[in-house]
Scaffold this active site. Structure first.
Site, PDB file in Angstrom:
ATOM      1  N   HIS A 153      42.647  39.479  59.903  1.00 33.50           N
ATOM      2  CA  HIS A 153      41.297  39.468  59.617  1.00 33.50           C
ATOM      3  C   HIS A 153      40.901  39.932  58.083  1.00 33.50           C
ATOM      4  O   HIS A 153      40.052  40.308  57.872  1.00 33.50           O
ATOM      5  CB  HIS A 153      40.533  40.234  60.647  1.00 33.50           C
ATOM      6  CG  HIS A 153      40.743  40.012  62.054  1.00 33.50           C
ATOM      7  ND1 HIS A 153      40.159  39.121  62.748  1.00 33.50           N
ATOM      8  CD2 HIS A 153      41.694  40.797  62.721  1.00 33.50           C
ATOM      9  CE1 HIS A 153      40.656  39.359  64.079  1.00 33.50           C
ATOM     10  NE2 HIS A 153      41.562  40.207  64.116  1.00 33.50           N
ATOM     11  N   SER A 274      38.736  31.918  29.619  1.00 29.52           N
ATOM     12  CA  SER A 274      37.183  31.295  29.651  1.00 29.52           C
ATOM     13  C   SER A 274      36.923  30.971  28.407  1.00 29.52           C
ATOM     14  O   SER A 274      37.009  31.921  27.225  1.00 29.52           O
ATOM     15  CB  SER A 274      36.469  32.320  30.380  1.00 29.52           C
ATOM     16  OG  SER A 274      35.247  32.146  30.287  1.00 29.52           O
ATOM     17  N   LYS A 280      38.619  37.094  30.359  1.00 30.67           N
ATOM     18  CA  LYS A 280      39.020  36.283  31.509  1.00 30.67           C
ATOM     19  C   LYS A 280      40.781  35.792  31.817  1.00 30.67           C
ATOM     20  O   LYS A 280      41.077  35.624  30.519  1.00 30.67           O
ATOM     21  CB  LYS A 280      38.177  35.192  32.035  1.00 30.67           C
ATOM     22  CG  LYS A 280      36.762  35.561  32.708  1.00 30.67           C
ATOM     23  CD  LYS A 280      36.703  36.440  34.056  1.00 30.67           C
ATOM     24  CE  LYS A 280      37.217  35.479  34.861  1.00 30.67           C
ATOM     25  NZ  LYS A 280      36.196  34.475  35.622  1.00 30.67           N
ATOM     26  N   GLU A 287      44.833  27.866  42.067  1.00 31.59           N
ATOM     27  CA  GLU A 287      43.558  27.093  42.707  1.00 31.59           C
ATOM     28  C   GLU A 287      43.758  25.520  42.777  1.00 31.59           C
ATOM     29  O   GLU A 287      43.141  24.987  43.857  1.00 31.59           O
ATOM     30  CB  GLU A 287      42.423  27.256  41.730  1.00 31.59           C
ATOM     31  CG  GLU A 287      41.921  28.921  41.628  1.00 31.59           C
ATOM     32  CD  GLU A 287      40.803  29.124  40.561  1.00 31.59           C
ATOM     33  OE1 GLU A 287      39.755  29.038  40.806  1.00 31.59           O
ATOM     34  OE2 GLU A 287      41.300  29.415  39.667  1.00 31.59           O
TER      35      GLU A 287
END
Ligand code: ARG
Length: 458
Positions: A153, A274, A280, A287
């Site tokens: 979980h 970024s 970043k 992804e």
């Protein structure tokens, strides 16, 4: 090609909707290979003369050289790769080119070309998966002792090792490899010679063409040969399952790289910055692997829906079989390579992982198991006693192993000092020696088997 029957040519729109050259040019190597095998067989069977067959063979070789050098030219009037090749052959050798298409149809031709292509695609994916598996096993061996939290979980559940976690993905990929191997074995029958749908009256030898093209033999039914694309679907379904595994692995990297986790530092080579936030470092490659899995599943679904309800035998809908297979394959090959790079080069923060494993009272099960094993308490009761110990630790803002013996004996007098031997995350991990468990010795045993299977010591 069919000027005899028609008075007028197709409209521009008809040409546009009909043309597949824009994508099926990708089959040119397979198309030329199948044509060479076909014409050699026609000559051996005395269906075309040796001289014509030799001229055709040489012409096909010249086309291969041209396409290899310059790419395939695209003429929408020539519809598809098969007609491009035949047309060019006629330019090069004259009317003898027209004999190549004896005892064959574009229906068995495309079925053959596409099978050859899917077979190559499977071989390519299997080579990629071999590298990824080696990378996983290598990192697993390196981190066989590294403790990290195991989750259920997404809550800290029990400590595991990073090696065990990597080996979980090795197992998934092993099954993927076996699915691709199954698909390849079923695919490996040659449809060439099924002709348009009913076979042919020419005395062809299908065994010869099948073996020249590396197939195990000819397909058994001409209608089935030209009208099923289950071989492509087998591939796409295996690809989808594999992409789902890669997507889950990618998701782990994304989570692990997130600052609250801080388990990994992704290499520059697989991260992006970024344009507005200078600090970043984003896990874009992971992804996109996660994202691409959706497109791969979509490609599989697309061909499922195309094939659904088509009557025998060939229908032009089936021309749409190729773009999804091409797309899925490109995305999958890229995803496998990207994950291999990430697995190979990511740095793991063992201290952060261990610290996370020590949160959430992750060794509570070890306390309950100790109560069963040493104090002879039934598991359900042991679970209850452990729950009270966890609550006490929580009230004190302490770890389970930071409670004193007095604290623990206050909960149950049967507890003695030896309980502390099982409460650390290392002890917990070391104790899970059951087959397939996370104990470093169990994981190492599996790693050895994996290395032997992958022939990694060679
Ligand atoms: N380009 C076609 C395809 O990919 C080749 C087969 C054409 N067959 C036909 N009967 N029109 O499916």
């Amino acid at each position: 090609m069919w000027g005899g029957r028609f008075a007028a040519g197709p409209s521009a729109l008809m040409r546009e909707i009909n043309a597949s050259i824009g994508f099926d040019k990708r089959l040119w190597r397979q198309d030329l290979r199948a044509s060479r095998a076909h014409v050699a067989m026609l000559a051996a069977q005395g269906i075309v003369s040796r001289e014509d067959a030799a001229a055709i063979g040489e012409g096909l070789d010249r086309i291969a050289a041209e396409y290899g050098r310059e790419g395939v030219p695209e003429d929408p009037a020539l519809e598809d790769i098969h007609m491009h090749v035949e047309h060019r052959l006629a330019d090069l050798i004259g009317p003898a080119a027209g004999r190549l298409h004896t005892a064959r149809s574009r229906n068995d031709q495309v079925a053959t070309d596409f099978r050859l292509w899917v077979r190559d695609a499977i071989d390519d994916v299997m080579a990629g998966l071999d590298s990824l598996q080696r990378a996983l096993v290598g990192r697993a061996e390196e981190h066989a002792e590294a403790v990290m939290p195991g989750f259920t979980h997404l809550q800290v559940a029990q400590p595991v090792t990073l090696g065990h976690h990597f080996m979980a993905y090795y197992e998934m990929l092993r099954r993927d490899v076996s699915r691709f191997a199954d698909a390849r074995a079923r695919l490996n029958r040659c449809p060439l010679g099924a002709a348009a749908l009913a076979g042919t009256s020419f005395p062809i030898d299908r065994d010869t063409t099948a073996s020249a093209l590396g197939f195990d033999g000819p397909t058994a039914n001409s209608l089935d040969s030209v009208s099923d694309r289950d071989f492509a679907l087998d591939y796409l379904m295996a690809a989808t399952q594999c992409a789902l595994h890669l997507s889950r692995l990618a998701e782990e990297f994304i989570l692990w790289a997130s600052q609250p986790y801080g388990f990994v530092s992704l290499p520059d080579a697989y991260s992006t910055g970024s344009s507005i936030m200078p600090q970043k470092r984003n896990p874009d490659a992971a992804e996109l692997v996660r994202g691409h899995s959706g497109r791969i599943a979509g490609a599989m679904t697309s061909l499922v829906v195309t094939m659904k309800g088509l009557p025998l035998a060939y229908s032009k809908d089936m021309q749409d079989d190729k773009p999804p297979a091409f797309e899925a394959h490109d995305l999958l090959a890229l995803s496998i390579a990207a994950m291999t790079g990430m697995v190979d080069t990511t740095t793991f923060n063992a201290d952060r992982m261990r610290a996370a494993a020590e949160t959430g009272h992750s060794t509570a099960t070890d306390l309950a198991d100790w109560l069963v094993r040493v104090a002879g308490i039934p598991f359900r009761q042991a679970h209850h006693i452990t729950g009270r110990a966890v609550r006490l630790a929580e009230d004190r803002d302490a770890r389970l192993w930071e409670l004193s013996l007095d604290d623990l004996q206050g909960i149950d007098s049967r507890i003695d000092a030896s309980v502390f031997d099982v409460l650390s995350v290392d002890a917990s991990v070391r104790s899970r020696i059951s087959h397939g468990g996370t104990a470093p010795e169990a994981v190492r045993a599996r790693i050895e088997e994996a290395k032997a299977a992958l022939e990694m010591d060679r």
